[in-house]
Design a protein around this motif. Structure first.
Motif, PDB file in Angstrom:
ATOM      1  N   PHE A   1       0.732  -0.994   0.079  1.00  0.00           N
ATOM      2  CA  PHE A   1       0.114   0.203   0.284  1.00  0.00           C
ATOM      3  C   PHE A   1       1.020   1.628   0.039  1.00  0.00           C
ATOM      4  N   PRO A   2       1.569   1.593  -1.735  1.00  0.00           N
ATOM      5  CA  PRO A   2       2.721   2.656  -0.967  1.00  0.00           C
ATOM      6  C   PRO A   2       1.443   4.426  -0.950  1.00  0.00           C
ATOM      7  N   ASN A   3       0.979   3.930  -1.359  1.00  0.00           N
ATOM      8  CA  ASN A   3      -0.052   5.084  -0.985  1.00  0.00           C
ATOM      9  C   ASN A   3      -0.384   6.025   0.309  1.00  0.00           C
ATOM     10  N   ARG A   4      -0.446   4.572   1.072  1.00  0.00           N
ATOM     11  CA  ARG A   4      -0.868   5.336   2.613  1.00  0.00           C
ATOM     12  C   ARG A   4       0.103   4.991   3.439  1.00  0.00           C
ATOM     13  N   PRO A   5       0.106   5.955   4.580  1.00  0.00           N
ATOM     14  CA  PRO A   5       1.152   6.174   5.866  1.00  0.00           C
ATOM     15  C   PRO A   5       1.223   4.090   6.091  1.00  0.00           C
ATOM     16  N   VAL A   6       2.893   4.272   6.724  1.00  0.00           N
ATOM     17  CA  VAL A   6       2.543   2.637   7.680  1.00  0.00           C
ATOM     18  C   VAL A   6       1.580   2.661   8.413  1.00  0.00           C
ATOM     19  N   PRO A   7       2.080   3.991   9.910  1.00  0.00           N
ATOM     20  CA  PRO A   7       0.753   3.309  11.216  1.00  0.00           C
ATOM     21  C   PRO A   7      -0.230   3.219  10.347  1.00  0.00           C
ATOM     22  N   GLU A   8      -0.760   3.536   9.379  1.00  0.00           N
ATOM     23  CA  GLU A   8      -2.369   3.129   8.688  1.00  0.00           C
ATOM     24  C   GLU A   8      -2.823   2.074   8.375  1.00  0.00           C
ATOM     25  N   THR A   9      -1.713   1.768   7.565  1.00  0.00           N
ATOM     26  CA  THR A   9      -1.961   0.335   6.659  1.00  0.00           C
ATOM     27  C   THR A   9      -1.408  -0.960   7.760  1.00  0.00           C
ATOM     28  N   LEU A  10      -0.798  -0.986   9.125  1.00  0.00           N
ATOM     29  CA  LEU A  10      -0.700  -1.612   9.599  1.00  0.00           C
ATOM     30  C   LEU A  10      -2.373  -1.728  11.017  1.00  0.00           C
ATOM     31  N   THR A  11      -2.663   0.122  11.288  1.00  0.00           N
ATOM     32  CA  THR A  11      -3.836  -0.102  12.402  1.00  0.00           C
ATOM     33  C   THR A  11      -4.955  -0.949  11.627  1.00  0.00           C
ATOM     34  N   ALA A  12      -5.316  -0.535  10.445  1.00  0.00           N
ATOM     35  CA  ALA A  12      -6.220  -0.976   9.528  1.00  0.00           C
ATOM     36  C   ALA A  12      -6.509  -2.183   8.916  1.00  0.00           C
ATOM     37  N   GLU A  13      -5.469  -2.644   8.337  1.00  0.00           N
ATOM     38  CA  GLU A  13      -5.448  -4.249   7.765  1.00  0.00           C
ATOM     39  C   GLU A  13      -5.075  -4.891   8.118  1.00  0.00           C
ATOM     40  N   TRP A  14      -3.916  -4.472   9.160  1.00  0.00           N
ATOM     41  CA  TRP A  14      -2.895  -5.852   9.406  1.00  0.00           C
ATOM     42  C   TRP A  14      -3.816  -6.032  11.040  1.00  0.00           C
ATOM     43  N   LEU A  15      -3.533  -5.042  12.216  1.00  0.00           N
ATOM     44  CA  LEU A  15      -4.234  -5.580  13.186  1.00  0.00           C
ATOM     45  C   LEU A  15      -5.590  -6.266  13.189  1.00  0.00           C
ATOM     46  N   PRO A  16      -6.442  -5.105  12.860  1.00  0.00           N
ATOM     47  CA  PRO A  16      -7.653  -6.473  12.340  1.00  0.00           C
ATOM     48  C   PRO A  16      -7.514  -7.222  12.114  1.00  0.00           C
ATOM     49  N   LEU A  17      -6.422  -7.827  10.972  1.00  0.00           N
ATOM     50  CA  LEU A  17      -6.640  -9.007  10.878  1.00  0.00           C
ATOM     51  C   LEU A  17      -6.332 -10.004  11.338  1.00  0.00           C
ATOM     52  N   LEU A  18      -4.722  -9.764  12.299  1.00  0.00           N
ATOM     53  CA  LEU A  18      -4.510 -10.947  13.485  1.00  0.00           C
ATOM     54  C   LEU A  18      -5.787 -10.305  14.467  1.00  0.00           C
ATOM     55  N   ALA A  19      -6.428  -9.605  15.332  1.00  0.00           N
ATOM     56  CA  ALA A  19      -7.589  -9.749  16.127  1.00  0.00           C
ATOM     57  C   ALA A  19      -8.333 -11.026  15.500  1.00  0.00           C
ATOM     58  N   ALA A  20      -9.285 -10.621  14.025  1.00  0.00           N
ATOM     59  CA  ALA A  20      -9.530 -11.745  13.852  1.00  0.00           C
ATOM     60  C   ALA A  20      -9.542 -12.993  14.146  1.00  0.00           C
ATOM     61  N   SER A  21      -8.129 -13.134  13.920  1.00  0.00           N
ATOM     62  CA  SER A  21      -7.521 -14.266  13.665  1.00  0.00           C
ATOM     63  C   SER A  21      -8.160 -15.301  15.237  1.00  0.00           C
ATOM     64  N   THR A  22      -7.073 -13.781  16.346  1.00  0.00           N
ATOM     65  CA  THR A  22      -7.399 -14.428  17.535  1.00  0.00           C
ATOM     66  C   THR A  22      -8.702 -14.467  18.012  1.00  0.00           C
ATOM     67  N   PHE A  23      -9.465 -14.158  17.766  1.00  0.00           N
ATOM     68  CA  PHE A  23     -11.229 -13.975  18.133  1.00  0.00           C
ATOM     69  C   PHE A  23     -11.730 -15.182  17.717  1.00  0.00           C
ATOM     70  N   LEU A  24     -11.204 -15.923  16.426  1.00  0.00           N
ATOM     71  CA  LEU A  24     -11.784 -16.711  16.011  1.00  0.00           C
ATOM     72  C   LEU A  24     -11.199 -18.494  16.517  1.00  0.00           C
TER      73      LEU A  24
END
Length: 416
Positions: free
Chosen positions: A45-68
């Motif tokens: 996601f080169p057009n998106r700030p790195v912190p935003e990518t991590l908080t909007a894509e990476w962390l929620p997907l990790l959290a959803a995995s843990t929830f399952l």
């Protein structure tokens, strides 16, 4: 395409027979490999700030995995209906309600969050025993193939999760999948539904929103300004539950607008795609011709003088814009809000007790009090809209149940 559906249908029953603990082990391995993508993921996601990518894509997907991992087994467990509560006229009958997978599930992914949104949907479908075909949106191919790679590395059987091409949408919808999950615009939803009707394919529609924000008289305006500036800019304005239509008492409107101008002027200008710029330019022309005012600050467009123009704001434009409307009361705000055909999310700022009373009268699926966009951050929460914002549920326990169907088996004890 029908051959692919057939292969997925063959894969699903075999996967369904795999014990839940083994399916969850795959999710655990997926989560472990996803964690290792923290440094490389922003490159997608080169057009998106790195912190935003991590908080909007990476962390929620990790959290959803843990929830399952923690909750899926209990959510999907069979429910036995025995003696207690059984009707008197059914002596000797015991029933079991199971949650069984649909089979071959088609996920039509969006372009705004191409990893997190389809990733959560795919994990839930797979844990429930389904086979999955993912059709990415344009620009989301790399994220889709990353999901496929991580799942394969995690032990997902061959043929259980496949990635279609960007142009395969119409053919896939017409191919007769067992369930279709779409995240997209209302217009796309209507097109998909017309096609799905031919095969009577059930669908889950996570569609657009033009979310309203209600600012109560006692609200902290500095918090409102901060939240609106953040929410309007998030992901360059391409967030389905971003704030757009703001209702505030007319005596506070000027103060809010001044605060927004100051806050937005301090931000780095957004990099909007040409198509997005064209869409917002068209809306600006429509509003100004009708008597409203429009100004753009850092590529965020502010509309005002829109009290009589609510019908023109009923548009699902994926762009950073805010329309600040002055009202005499929240009753008037509710009346104006009813002109919108969309009902995805809403936010209310002000004393919590008053905000909760107002929240009961909103038809949307997600309501935030003194904040914005909370549902995307918490894997325990379902996500669903109403009216032109779609129907059905993704995420949370309800989203996991939505990728299954209830099957009842009843048996009567024979009295010999």
């Amino acid at each position: 395409m029908k051959d692919k559906v057939s292969l997925l249908r063959q894969a699903s029953p075999k996967w369904q027979m795999v014990p839940m603990r083994e399916r969850l082990r795959m999710v655990r391995r997926f989560r472990s490999r996803l964690r290792c993508q923290m440094l490389s993921l922003p490159g997608l996601f080169p057009n998106r700030p790195v912190p935003e990518t991590l908080t909007a894509e990476w962390l929620p997907l990790l959290a959803a995995s843990t929830f399952l991992l923690r909750k899926a087994r209990k959510i999907l467990a069979p429910r036995r209906c025995g003696v207690f509560g059984r009707p008197l006229w059914l002596p000797g009958v015991t029933s079991v309600v199971e949650r069984r997978p649909f089979g071959a599930v088609l996920i039509l992914a969006p372009g705004n969050y191409p990893l997190m949104l389809p990733g959560i949907q795919a994990l839930q479908a797979l844990v429930a025993g389904n086979a999955v075909a993912l059709k990415p949106a344009s620009g989301g191919e790399a994220a889709a193939h990353l999901l496929q790679t991580l799942l394969r590395q995690a032990g997902c059987p061959d043929g259980l999760f496949i990635v279609l091409s960007v142009d395969d949408g119409p053919d896939a919808v017409a191919a007769g999948f067992d369930l279709i999950i779409l995240t997209g615009s209302a217009q796309t939803g209507r097109t998909v539904l017309r096609q799905a009707a031919a095969t009577l394919t059930p669908t889950i529609m996570e569609l657009s929103g033009v979310d309203a924000v209600f600012v109560l008289p006692d609200a902290d305006l500095s918090l409102v300004v901060q939240s609106l500036a953040y929410g309007a800019r998030l992901n360059n304005g391409a967030t389905c539950i971003a704030p757009h239509r703001v209702f505030i008492h007319h005596t506070q409107r000027a103060t809010l607008l001044t605060g927004l101008r100051t806050a937005l002027a301090k931000k780095k200008p957004l990099a909007l795609a040409p198509r997005t710029q064209e869409s917002i330019s068209d809306l600006k022309a429509i509003i100004t011709i009708a008597g409203g005012t429009a100004e753009t600050i850092g590529n965020v467009t502010l509309f005002s003088e829109t009290e009589t123009l609510q019908h023109l704001l009923d548009v699902d434009i994926f762009a950073p814009w805010l329309a600040v409307t002055g009202v005499e009361s929240m009753e008037e705000a509710l009346t104006l809000n009813q002109t919108s055909s969309y009902a995805l999310g809403a936010s209310i700022f002000g004393p919590e007790e008053d905000a909760r009373l107002l929240a009961r009268r909103l038809p949307v699926g997600s309501i935030c009090i003194n904040d914005l966009i909370i549902p995307t951050a918490d894997p325990r929460l379902p996500f669903a809209g109403a009216h032109s914002s779609g129907y059905g549920t993704t995420r949370g326990p309800e989203g996991l149940l939505a990728v299954t169907r209830p099957v009842v088996t009843s048996s009567r004890r024979l009295f010999l």
